[in-house]
Every structure is written in structure tokens, then in C-alpha cells.
Scaffold this active site. Structure first.
Site, mmCIF file in Angstrom:
data_model
loop_
_atom_site.group_PDB
_atom_site.id
_atom_site.type_symbol
_atom_site.label_atom_id
_atom_site.label_comp_id
_atom_site.label_asym_id
_atom_site.label_seq_id
_atom_site.Cartn_x
_atom_site.Cartn_y
_atom_site.Cartn_z
ATOM 1 N N GLU A 21 0.869 -1.169 0.000
ATOM 2 C CA GLU A 21 0.000 0.000 0.000
ATOM 3 C C GLU A 21 0.911 1.226 0.000
ATOM 4 O OE1 GLU A 21 -2.691 0.485 3.350
ATOM 5 O OE2 GLU A 21 -3.467 2.332 2.457
ATOM 6 N N ARG B 280 5.378 -12.902 9.593
ATOM 7 C CA ARG B 280 6.059 -11.666 9.233
ATOM 8 C C ARG B 280 7.421 -11.627 9.902
ATOM 9 N NH1 ARG B 280 2.395 -7.554 9.106
ATOM 10 N NH2 ARG B 280 3.969 -5.974 9.428
ATOM 11 N N LYS C 54 4.893 0.400 9.277
ATOM 12 C CA LYS C 54 4.932 1.688 8.582
ATOM 13 C C LYS C 54 4.346 2.798 9.434
ATOM 14 C CE LYS C 54 3.180 0.090 4.737
ATOM 15 N NZ LYS C 54 2.559 -0.035 3.435
#
Ligand code: ATP
Ligand code: MG
Length: 561
Positions: free
Chosen positions: A37, A264, A274
Site C-alpha cells: 500500500e 512476518r 509503517k
């Protein structure tokens, strides 16, 4: 690693794909995607996903990997991030060729699919407030209950949805929901939202839309429209998989990618989110997204971490479903190993202490030939000038050294790398009592670093000729956090309180050997005995370059702990 080696050092995802290929699933195609994104810069966690997705495509003949921007959140997304992400993926060594996609290009198609769901009685327009929706949704122990709008007629739903699209209603007035199962044990299936009203400008579609599709709806359909075979994502999406599949089962898209989840990457002494990285940037805790202390790809690049080292790291940590925290030293060692192979050795003094060699002729200087690498003659050599006044590292001198300090001290003899033995005879101090100069003598018989009488010295130190030195600024970086898990929920303090106040030290008065005046932005070196350094492109000035310390030669953190 070669492709053969990679397939051998397999992971469970490679095994699934190998099995699929054996059964000729997807007509033998392998097609992955990396779907960021564009709401921030990529970090080391994304590198894992990039290496996995692009790596798997590369390993298979005809394999493809798309770069797709999952951009359905108008408020947070920006073209700056799109460009930065493209640069980072390319720099890591991967190529999407002509397969650059944007979920925002599918907005019309997504809208049409939503209308199809309504017409099939599988979606409805909801008028409850977000709070009411939460209440109706139930809990893990209690089933949800149906909203009064669940029974709304198809005609009315179509009418309302069209008017949502036309901008008739304010944000939050209605949402479009999938009609699945309000009693499902999986909360994601309790009539999840598909569209919300958001009168926001989108960086690509401008004001064309005032309703935006939700991630779960957008993502799977985008995958399917692109013919993705294996949709690799992180574990938090495991519970969303039934929804991913549900949408694709309802809609007439001739492709149904298989979603596979992996854990992850979590790395100690940093944050990989982020949102948090954004907070550090906007709160001026760091010097932008590419601050060399940030574990963003741009930050690591600026600091001198190499793409090869990052790829090697991603391969070494593997891909599993286990949630673990990888120690930062694993990454740092990959960087060291790579730089050890590729960099030239030079001399630079970070905290200079002036040394006058009293018995060296005043106007004389010598050009010493010094190899760039002790064991790699292919790297060639350079000239290092030697003269009467030199700088040595302040830390290489002690006025009252312990026995095991094999460097300079009163009356002690050391070897100057590539040059001579010198002995310290006298110490000069300033008015504060700080040592500012050493008076030494050299032994002309020891040129090249050996005494003809067989006399030995234990220490060899680096140095730079004062008259020939290149002035430079050197930035010495350390880990950004001094706690291994700054954002652990075990702490009762804010994660930013664990920022390491000593994560940057600016040494403004470094003296480097003159060969470095030819160094260009991005060039990398080993400064002997100190570590690996690169030329910083952002702040360097003509005649006064800025060097970043990429990493010290040895891991001092493991010792500290
Ligand atoms: P963040 O939590 O930092 O905001 P994100 O998952 O929201 O990350 P996206 O831009 O959606 O960021 O991520 C793009 C891809 O990278 C996704 O497929 C995501 O699963 C993957 N990814 C993100 N963070 C990690 C990580 N730490 N380890 C492995 N893959 C990751
Ligand atoms: Mg995400």
C-alpha cells in the site's frame, strides 16, 4: 545462491508450489505479486516479502511477479510513496517489467462486482452507525444478530448503492456489506463491509470516486483479475482467507488464487510497522524515511547496507509460520560478510591526535605503496603519503595504559600500518590538561613494518599524514533503539522512550587518507580497524565529504549484552 541451491534450501511455500506444478495445477503457471500500500516507505519486513514473491517467480521457468499498489485508502496514500517503493524494489534487484498494477485501476470493475453481489442477494446497504454495527456483530463467544437492513430489497439496495456512488450521502451514512453469516465463528464472515463512503481526494483517481472498496474485497479480486496463482501474505490474514475465497466463489472471475500465509519478519532493536516509522519521520525523531538508522530499504541503502546482503539475509531467515524475532546481529553479519568481500581497505582517523615525529626530516615526505586488500591483489593498490606530522586515533593512545593495551603510551613502541615503528617520548597537553599532541621518534630501519634486528611490537595502528589528509565528516551510527523489543506489549512505556540517544555521533574533524578524495557518492570502503563506511550522497560537499559508518568490524552489541 543459485536457483538450484534455493530450491534445495526449500521452504513450505516452495514445496506447495512444487506439488502444484507436479499436478499441473494452474496449467503449470507460477504467478505471484508484491502488493504494497503506498502509504509509507518499504522496510526490512517488506524486503522479506519482495524476495519471496519475486524470488519464487524467478526460480520457475516462465514465472511472473506483479508489482501491485493496493491503493484503496485515499487519505494516506501518495505518489511519493509509489515512486519510492518502485525505486526500492528495483534497487533490491527485482524487475516487474511491464507488470505494474494499481488496485485503483480496478475501481469500476470492483463497483460492478459489488452490484453483482447485490443483485444476487449477497450484499446489502447498511444504515446502522459503526458503533451499532459493532454491537450487532457479537463477540467470539456470542453470535451476532441481523441488522434491520439485512432484509432490504434488492431494488432498494441497488438504488441506495448508486446514490452512495453519486455522492448523495455524507461519510458514514451508509456502508455496503456482504451478506454472509452473522453467526459465523469467524468474525470476518459476519457480514463484512465492502464499500464505505469517503469524500476524499485520491492521488490517482482524484475526485472521481466518493466510495472506496475495503481491503479484503479489493485484494482478492485484484489478485484474481491479474491471474495470480499463489497469493502470499502474512499470518494476520489467515482468518481472512475464508472471506478471500468467499468473494471469489460468488463472482464470475475465471481465476481463484490460493492464499498462503507466512510469518512476518520481526527484528530486534527496531520497529517494522509503517505506522510507527511514519511517526518517527513526522515527529522529527529521525532525518526522514531514509535516515540511515531506519530499517527502511531507503535508510539501509543510504547507510551502505547492500542489496546482496539484504537478499542473503532474507534467504537465511527462511519462510515459516512461526512467529519469532530475528536478532539484529543476523542482518548485521550479512552486511559485514558482503562488505568484507567487496570493499577496499583504506585508512581514516575519526578522532585525530596529532603526532610529530621529531627525528623525521622537516621537508621530507614518502609515497608508500599500500595494497587495497591484503589477500586480493586484483583490487590493486594506492599511494599513501607519509610525513613528519601525522594523525593517529585518539583512542589508540593512553597516558597510563594497562599492560595489555598494545597501542601508544609513554615510552611505548608501535607499528604504523605500511610505514615505520614509532616510539612515544613526550605528551603535550592544553590548558585543560587534555592531551593534544605526542612527540615521537621513528626508526628508519623499520620501513615496511619490520625491524632488521628482529625486535617485535604487538600493536599496529592506522594513521594519516597531516599535510595530505582529506578533511571529512563521519557519522557513526548505532542501533536506533536500545531495547530488543521496543514495541513489545510487555512494556508499560511508550515505544519511543526506548530510542537510543547515542544512535548517531557526528565526528566533524575526521582525517582521511588522500586517495579518498576521489571517492564518489555511494562508494564503500573498509577503514582499517574501524569498520565499513560509505560516502553519503545527501550531505557531502565538494572538498568535505560525509561518510556514514555502515557497520563496525565486530559485533559489539552481543558483547554488551
Ligand atoms: P506495515 O504493518 O508495516 O504497515 P503492511 O502489511 O501494512 O505493513 P503493506 O504495504 O500492506 O504493508 O505490505 C505489502 C506486503 O508486504 C504485504 O503482502 C505484507 O504482508 C508484506 N509485509 C509487510 N510487513 C511484513 C513483514 N514484517 N514481514 C514480511 N512481510 C511483510
Ligand atoms: Mg497492509
Amino acid at each position: 545462491m543459485s536457483n538450484e541451491e534455493k530450491i534445495l534450501s526449500s521452504n513450505f511455500i516452495r514445496n506447495i508450489i512444487a506439488d502444484d506444478l507436479k499436478q499441473n495445477k494452474n496449467e503449470g503457471r507460477v504467478h505471484t505479486r508484491f502488493p504494497p500500500e503506498p502509504n509509507g516507505y518499504l522496510h526490512i519486513g517488506h524486503a522479506k516479502s519482495i524476495c519471496l514473491n519475486f524470488g519464487i517467480a524467478e526460480e520457475h521457468e516462465g514465472g511472473l511477479c506483479n508489482l501491485r499498489f493496493d491503493d484503496s485508502n485515499p487519505e494516506k496514500e501518495d505518489l511519493e510513496y509509489v515512486e519510492a517503493i518502485k525505486e526500492d524494489v528495483r534497487w533490491l534487484g527485482f524487475d516487474w517489467q511491464d507488470r505494474l498494477f494499481f488496485a485503483s485501476d480496478y475501481y469500476q470493475q470492483l463497483y460492478d462486482y459489488a452490484v453483482m453481489l447485490i443483485k444476487a442477494g449477497k450484499a446489502y446497504v447498511e444504515s446502522l452507525s459503526l458503533e451499532e454495527i459493532r454491537e450487532y456483530r457479537g463477540t467470539l463467544k456470542q453470535p451476532g444478530k441481523a441488522s434491520p437492513d439485512r432484509g432490504r430489497s434488492i431494488e432498494e439496495n441497488i438504488d441506495l448503492f448508486e446514490r452512495m456512488r453519486a455522492g448523495e450521502f455524507e461519510d458514514g451514512k451508509y456502508i455496503l456489506r456482504a451478506k454472509i453469516d452473522m453467526a459465523s465463528p469467524n468474525m470476518n464472515l459476519r457480514d463484512p463491509a465492502i464499500y464505505r463512503i469517503k469524500k476524499a481526494h485520491h492521488y490517482r483517481t482524484g475526485n472521481e470516486w466518493c466510495i472506496y472498496p475495503m481491503y479484503d474485497f479489493t485484494h482478492g479480486i485484484s489478485d484474481a483479475l491479474e491471474g495470480i496463482t499463489h497469493s502470499l501474505c502474512t499470518l494476520e490474514f489467515e482468518d481472512h482467507r475464508p472471506l478471500y475465497d468467499w468473494f471469489l466463489e460468488q463472482l464470475p472471475i475465471p481465476c481463484h488464487p490460493q492464499q498462503i500465509e507466512f510469518s512476518r519478519l520481526n527484528l530486534s532493536y527496531t520497529v517494522t510497522s509503517k505506522r510507527k516509522l511514519n511517526e518517527l519521520v513526522t515527529g522529527d525523531y529521525v532525518d526522514g524515511w531514509d535516515d540511515p538508522r531506519m530499517l527502511t530499504i531507503a535508510g539501509m541503502r543510504r547507510r551502505g547496507y547492500t542489496a546482496a546482503a539484504i537478499r542473503d539475509f532474507c534467504e537465511r531467515i527462511g519462510v515459516t509460520k512461526n512467529d519469532t524475532i530475528i536478532d539484529m546481529s543476523v542482518l548485521e553479519n550479512c552486511v559485514r560478510e558482503d562488505l568484507d568481500k567487496t570493499t577496499r581497505r583504506v585508512m581514516g582517523v575519526l578522532k585525530p591526535l596529532r603526532v610529530v615525529i621529531e627525528n623525521y626530516p622537516d621537508d621530507q615526505s614518502e609515497e608508500l605503496d599500500a595494497p587495497y586488500h591484503p589477500n586480493d591483489p586484483d583490487m590493486g593498490s594506492r599511494i599513501v603519503p607519509f610525513s613528519k606530522v601525522i594523525y593517529v586515533e585518539h583512542d589508540d593512545f593512553m597516558e597510563e595504559p594497562p599492560r595489555k593495551f598494545f597501542r601508544l603510551g609513554p615510552g611505548r613502541e608501535v607499528r604504523l600500518r605500511y610505514a615505520y615503528f614509532i616510539t612515544c617520548n613526550e605528551i603535550i597537553k592544553d590548558e585543560h590538561g587534555d592531551v593534544v599532541e605526542l612527540r615521537c621518534t621513528y626508526d628508519p630501519e623499520t620501513k615496511g613494518g619490520n625491524a632488521p634486528d628482529g625486535r617485535k611490537v604487538r600493536g599496529t595502528i592506522h594513521w594519516v599524514s597531516a599535510e595530505h589528509a582529506l578533511d571529512a565528516e563521519v557519522r557513526v551510527y548505532d542501533r536506533l533503539f536500545n531495547d530488543p523489543e521496543p514495541d513489545s506489549n510487555q512494556h508499560d512505556r511508550d515505544w519511543k522512550e526506548f530510542l537510543n540517544p547515542e544512535s548517531i555521533e557526528i565526528l566533524d574533524n575526521a582525517k582521511l587518507e588522500p586517495s579518498l578524495s576521489k571517492a564518489k557518492a555511494g562508494d564503500q570502503f573498509q577503514f582499517e580497524r574501524l569498520g565499513y563506511f560509505n560516502v553519503e550522497s545527501k550531505n557531502s560537499k565538494a572538498g568535505k565529504p560525509v561518510f556514514n559508518r555502515t557497520i563496525p568490524l565486530r559485533d559489539s552489541w552481543s558483547k554488551k549484552r
